[in-house]
Design a protein around this motif. Sequence first.
Motif, PDB file in Angstrom:
ATOM      1  N   VAL A  19      22.869 -23.553  21.659  1.00 61.26           N
ATOM      2  CA  VAL A  19      24.198 -23.019  21.343  1.00 61.26           C
ATOM      3  C   VAL A  19      24.542 -23.438  19.918  1.00 61.26           C
ATOM      4  O   VAL A  19      24.591 -24.631  19.607  1.00 61.26           O
ATOM      5  CB  VAL A  19      25.256 -23.543  22.349  1.00 61.26           C
ATOM      6  N   ALA A  20      24.769 -22.444  19.059  1.00 63.78           N
ATOM      7  CA  ALA A  20      25.021 -22.719  17.648  1.00 63.78           C
ATOM      8  C   ALA A  20      26.397 -23.345  17.420  1.00 63.78           C
ATOM      9  O   ALA A  20      26.552 -24.223  16.574  1.00 63.78           O
ATOM     10  CB  ALA A  20      24.887 -21.433  16.834  1.00 63.78           C
ATOM     11  N   ASN A  21      27.391 -22.892  18.159  1.00 57.92           N
ATOM     12  CA  ASN A  21      28.753 -23.387  17.987  1.00 57.92           C
ATOM     13  C   ASN A  21      29.303 -23.814  19.349  1.00 57.92           C
ATOM     14  O   ASN A  21      29.889 -22.987  20.055  1.00 57.92           O
ATOM     15  CB  ASN A  21      29.631 -22.304  17.356  1.00 57.92           C
ATOM     16  N   PRO A  22      29.125 -25.072  19.740  1.00 60.26           N
ATOM     17  CA  PRO A  22      29.566 -25.514  21.068  1.00 60.26           C
ATOM     18  C   PRO A  22      31.059 -25.341  21.322  1.00 60.26           C
ATOM     19  O   PRO A  22      31.482 -25.224  22.459  1.00 60.26           O
ATOM     20  CB  PRO A  22      29.191 -26.997  21.101  1.00 60.26           C
ATOM     21  N   SER A  23      31.867 -25.312  20.265  1.00 56.28           N
ATOM     22  CA  SER A  23      33.313 -25.145  20.442  1.00 56.28           C
ATOM     23  C   SER A  23      33.691 -23.714  20.766  1.00 56.28           C
ATOM     24  O   SER A  23      34.694 -23.466  21.436  1.00 56.28           O
ATOM     25  CB  SER A  23      34.052 -25.566  19.173  1.00 56.28           C
ATOM     26  N   ASN A  24      32.926 -22.765  20.272  1.00 47.47           N
ATOM     27  CA  ASN A  24      33.218 -21.348  20.487  1.00 47.47           C
ATOM     28  C   ASN A  24      31.888 -20.593  20.594  1.00 47.47           C
ATOM     29  O   ASN A  24      31.514 -19.846  19.701  1.00 47.47           O
ATOM     30  CB  ASN A  24      34.068 -20.816  19.335  1.00 47.47           C
ATOM     31  N   PHE A  69      24.044 -30.898  27.148  1.00 48.83           N
ATOM     32  CA  PHE A  69      24.435 -29.624  27.745  1.00 48.83           C
ATOM     33  C   PHE A  69      25.949 -29.520  27.790  1.00 48.83           C
ATOM     34  O   PHE A  69      26.648 -30.527  27.823  1.00 48.83           O
ATOM     35  CB  PHE A  69      23.884 -29.500  29.166  1.00 48.83           C
ATOM     36  N   GLY A  70      26.430 -28.296  27.809  1.00 49.38           N
ATOM     37  CA  GLY A  70      27.858 -28.041  27.985  1.00 49.38           C
ATOM     38  C   GLY A  70      28.058 -27.175  29.213  1.00 49.38           C
ATOM     39  O   GLY A  70      27.258 -26.280  29.484  1.00 49.38           O
ATOM     40  N   VAL A  71      29.111 -27.461  29.964  1.00 50.23           N
ATOM     41  CA  VAL A  71      29.493 -26.635  31.096  1.00 50.23           C
ATOM     42  C   VAL A  71      30.642 -25.745  30.612  1.00 50.23           C
ATOM     43  O   VAL A  71      31.647 -26.251  30.095  1.00 50.23           O
ATOM     44  CB  VAL A  71      29.967 -27.498  32.297  1.00 50.23           C
ATOM     45  N   TYR A  72      30.464 -24.443  30.759  1.00 51.41           N
ATOM     46  CA  TYR A  72      31.456 -23.478  30.288  1.00 51.41           C
ATOM     47  C   TYR A  72      31.891 -22.562  31.424  1.00 51.41           C
ATOM     48  O   TYR A  72      31.123 -22.276  32.336  1.00 51.41           O
ATOM     49  CB  TYR A  72      30.866 -22.599  29.168  1.00 51.41           C
ATOM     50  N   LEU A  88      35.055 -24.507  27.228  1.00 54.13           N
ATOM     51  CA  LEU A  88      34.276 -25.713  27.480  1.00 54.13           C
ATOM     52  C   LEU A  88      34.980 -26.550  28.540  1.00 54.13           C
ATOM     53  O   LEU A  88      36.137 -26.926  28.383  1.00 54.13           O
ATOM     54  CB  LEU A  88      34.114 -26.523  26.199  1.00 54.13           C
ATOM     55  N   VAL A  89      34.272 -26.837  29.635  1.00 50.67           N
ATOM     56  CA  VAL A  89      34.821 -27.654  30.720  1.00 50.67           C
ATOM     57  C   VAL A  89      34.361 -29.102  30.563  1.00 50.67           C
ATOM     58  O   VAL A  89      35.084 -30.024  30.902  1.00 50.67           O
ATOM     59  CB  VAL A  89      34.389 -27.090  32.095  1.00 50.67           C
TER      60      VAL A  89
END
Length: 174
Positions: A19-24, A69-72, A88-89
Motif C-alpha cells: 500500500v503506497a499511502n496507508p492513510s488514504n 499490515f493495516g485493517v481497513y 483505517l481501523v
Amino acid sequence: MVDRPFFRGARINNGTTVVANPSNPDFSDLIQLVRVGDVPSEDGALVEDIFVVSSEGYPNRGGVRTAAFGVYVYAPNQAAPSTSTSLLVGKFEVGLSGDTEGVIQRVELPAIVAPTPQTGDTNLVYPIERSKSEAMYLEKGYILCIGYLGNGPTAVSGGLSVSGVSIMAQGGFY
C-alpha cells in the motif's frame, strides 16, 4: 442472529502490492476479506475474529524480520459515491521468525458491548463492561480489507518472502 457463517482468507507474500499511502489507500491496493451484500439476504456481518498464520521460517538468530499490515473497512457513501473511502481501523505487525511459523497470531478488533441481564451480585458497578468482547459489525455494502504495508517498524533484516502469511477472518452474515 447469524444466518450464515463465513471463514475467509488471503495469502500475502513478497509479491503482494505494498500500500503506497496507508492513510488514504487505493482500493485496488487492498485485499478483500469480507464483502457484505453480495447476496440480497445479507444485511450485515459480524466479524468475530481475524488472525494471521506465518509460513515464514526465518532462523530465530537471523535478524529481526517482520511485516506490517493495516485493517481497513471500505465504506461506501450512498449519497455521494465518489466520496467512498477505505477507513483505517488498525495496524499490526507480525513477527516472521521460526518461533512464530504456524502459530496463530490474533488481530485486535474493536470492543463491543453486548448487554446481558444482571445476575449474581447486582451491586456490580460495571455489569455490562464485564460482558465486553471483540468484534466488528459491517453494514451492507461495506468491505473488510487488509493492506500489506511492507516491512514492519521493528524489522532490521527484511520482511516477507515467497512463503508469506495467511490472514483469516471468521464470523457470520445476518
